[in-house]
Design an enzyme around this catalytic site. Structure first.
Site, PDB file in Angstrom:
ATOM      1  N   THR A  10       0.877  -1.011  -0.042  1.00  0.00           N
ATOM      2  CA  THR A  10       0.160  -0.029   0.086  1.00  0.00           C
ATOM      3  C   THR A  10       0.673   1.286   0.040  1.00  0.00           C
ATOM      4  OG1 THR A  10      -1.766  -1.216   1.174  1.00  0.00           O
ATOM      5  CG2 THR A  10      -1.810   1.320   1.150  1.00  0.00           C
ATOM      6  N   VAL A  11       1.897   1.268   1.159  1.00  0.00           N
ATOM      7  CA  VAL A  11       2.545   2.625   1.231  1.00  0.00           C
ATOM      8  C   VAL A  11       3.594   2.778   0.153  1.00  0.00           C
ATOM      9  CG1 VAL A  11       4.055   3.739   2.775  1.00  0.00           C
ATOM     10  CG2 VAL A  11       2.060   2.727   3.597  1.00  0.00           C
ATOM     11  N   ALA A  30      14.345  19.252  -4.288  1.00  0.00           N
ATOM     12  CA  ALA A  30      15.622  18.788  -3.905  1.00  0.00           C
ATOM     13  C   ALA A  30      16.495  19.098  -4.436  1.00  0.00           C
ATOM     14  CB  ALA A  30      15.083  17.220  -4.117  1.00  0.00           C
ATOM     15  N   ILE A 133       1.031  13.699   8.574  1.00  0.00           N
ATOM     16  CA  ILE A 133       1.250  14.808   9.249  1.00  0.00           C
ATOM     17  C   ILE A 133       2.612  14.853   9.673  1.00  0.00           C
ATOM     18  CG2 ILE A 133       0.651  15.848  11.651  1.00  0.00           C
ATOM     19  CD1 ILE A 133      -1.690  13.941  11.732  1.00  0.00           C
ATOM     20  N   ASP A 198       0.404  -0.116  18.675  1.00  0.00           N
ATOM     21  CA  ASP A 198       0.839   0.887  17.512  1.00  0.00           C
ATOM     22  C   ASP A 198       0.880   2.153  18.072  1.00  0.00           C
ATOM     23  OD1 ASP A 198       0.721   1.462  14.580  1.00  0.00           O
ATOM     24  OD2 ASP A 198      -0.721   2.859  15.485  1.00  0.00           O
ATOM     25  N   LYS A 202       4.535   4.840  18.570  1.00  0.00           N
ATOM     26  CA  LYS A 202       4.697   6.063  17.955  1.00  0.00           C
ATOM     27  C   LYS A 202       4.840   6.987  19.086  1.00  0.00           C
ATOM     28  CE  LYS A 202       1.453   5.032  14.086  1.00  0.00           C
ATOM     29  NZ  LYS A 202      -0.124   5.022  13.842  1.00  0.00           N
TER      30      LYS A 202
END
Length: 437
Positions: A10-11, A30, A133, A198, A202
């Protein structure tokens, strides 16, 4: 800059798509092109399909971290096992690393960052906390002038969705979880999400960034939402509060020594607070600094392209800093490596907060007096209380008590004594409260 991508799920797929779609804009920012030139995934057919044959595909991730043409390795495999081996090998081979793996960093981050420091490479991890975020950059760089007092965050979208469903629809935890699974917001095995693991990964990372301490995941208090009842959601609403699963880390002194609170648990928050109104799968992190005051960061905490946004931001940062003297780069954990302090994480018994208590009791004279006497004996004062009228034909009812600030140890003692009363019919429900203002 040539990038090796480990994992194109997915990512990883989102990262490839966004990096390709916005290539010109990213190059302008960049200063040079950033291209994924090799992908490793066990599903080579899927990798070929996503990349349309434009890159080299392999099922051997170690071939990528050993490829001398690769400048940056992006690790999106997850977990503690082979991901650690790959990251450590990439560092040993002198490659920069970008990772979204919060579990790996929370548990093995101290070792990984030490290895990167010794080798003079960068390990970037914006995508590991709160998805799209940019909270890592905000704490590490944007708030660098501040002494951070505390951080409190809704940093797991699955649990926030479940709690929103329980409040909006009056659902039980089980029914709300089934909705989350049906809509794809919860994994087939949601344990890490609903039991708070989870979120604990974090907040462990944010705690290290905020206070200049090592990762101390093993010292975190972790409590999930699986035991929450719809009654508590309803009572909280009547009292002007919302219940959210928060990751909280706070700087405190205990007996004249510096300490840090590090905890994840359901929390009552005043409904008027902005963070209390973060609903669905959205994330939000509230940071209190001594100079800036409270700052709130809100957005999507997961998903292909939001998380890819953070991965690519790290790729741009690494590209910009690639040729910089390693001694003058932004430190991995905000503070210079030699200035990281081994400040102790406080035991849960030492935390100081307010409490919501729900007691199922016999509806008879003297019960409330016994309860309030026990609380007073432990120096616990009451801020508010509800005593429901029993339903018709019932001989039992609920008493809900909100306390003023007190030490967890005092609450533990009081609950033990309250539960020994003959009139108490169920274990006391205890939920911590935070004013966050």
């Amino acid at each position: 800059m040539n990038v090796g991508l480990l994992g194109i799920g997915t990512v990883g797929g989102g990262t490839y798509t966004v990096l390709t779609r916005n290539a010109d804009e990213i190059t302008r920012r960049a200063g040079r092109p950033i291209r994924i030139t090799q992908v490793a995934d066990k599903n080579t057919a899927l990798a070929q399909q996503i990349t349309d044959g434009q890159v080299t595909v392999t099922d051997d991730a170690f071939a990528v971290v050993s490829n001398p043409e690769i400048d940056i390795v992006v690790e999106l495999i997850g977990g503690y096992g082979v991901a650690k081996e790959l990251v450590m090998q990439a560092i040993a081979n002198g490659k920069h690393v970008v990772t979204a793996n919060k579990a790996l960093l929370a548990v093995h981050g101290n070792e990984i960052f030490a290895a990167a420091q010794a080798k003079g490479v960068i390990v970037a991890f914006e995508a590991a906390v709160a998805g799209g975020i940019p909270i890592v950059k905000a704490v590490r760089e944007g708030l660098t002038a501040n002494r951070i007092d505390w951080i409190a965050g809704i940093i797991n979208g699955t649990t926030n969705f479940i709690l929103s469903e329980m409040r909006d629809k009056g659902l039980s935890f089980i029914d709300a979880l089934q909705d989350a699974k049906r809509l794809g917001y919860a994994e087939a095995d949601p344990t890490f999400d609903v039991e708070g693991v989870d979120a604990a990964h974090k907040i462990t990372i944010l705690s290290a960034l905020a206070f200049g301490i090592p990762m101390q995941f093993d010292r975190a208090h972790i409590e999930g939402i699986s035991k929450l009842e719809a009654d508590d959601i309803r009572y909280a609403e009547q009292l002007g509060y919302r219940i959210k699963l928060l990751g909280i880390t706070r700087r405190r002194e205990l007996n004249g020594k510096a300490g840090v609170e590090l905890r994840v648990h359901p929390t009552l928050i005043p409904a008027k607070r902005l963070i209390a109104n973060v609903e669905g799968v959205m994330n939000a992190v509230l940071v209190q600094g001594d100079a800036v005051g409270a700052t709130l960061y809100y957005g999507r905490g997961a998903g292909a392209e939001p998380t890819a946004s953070a991965v690519i931001a790290d790729l741009v940062d690494v590209t910009r800093m690639h040729t910089a003297d390693p001694e003058h780069r932004v430190p991995h954990l905000a503070f210079q490596p030699g200035a990281v302090e081994d400040t102790a994480v406080l035991p849960l018994s030492a935390i100081e907060t307010s409490y919501y208590l729900r007691l199922r009791v016999d509806d008879k004279p003297g019960v409330l007096a016994d309860i309030t006497r026990i609380l007073a004996d432990q120096d616990i004062s009451i801020e508010a209380m509800i005593q429901r009228e029993p339903d018709e034909g019932e001989s039992q009812t609920d008493i809900i008590i909100l306390t003023h600030m007190t030490i967890e140890q005092n609450i533990d003692t009081a609950i033990t004594k309250i539960e020994s009363l003959a009139a108490i019919k169920k274990p006391v429900t205890r939920i911590r409260m935070e004013a966050l203002g």
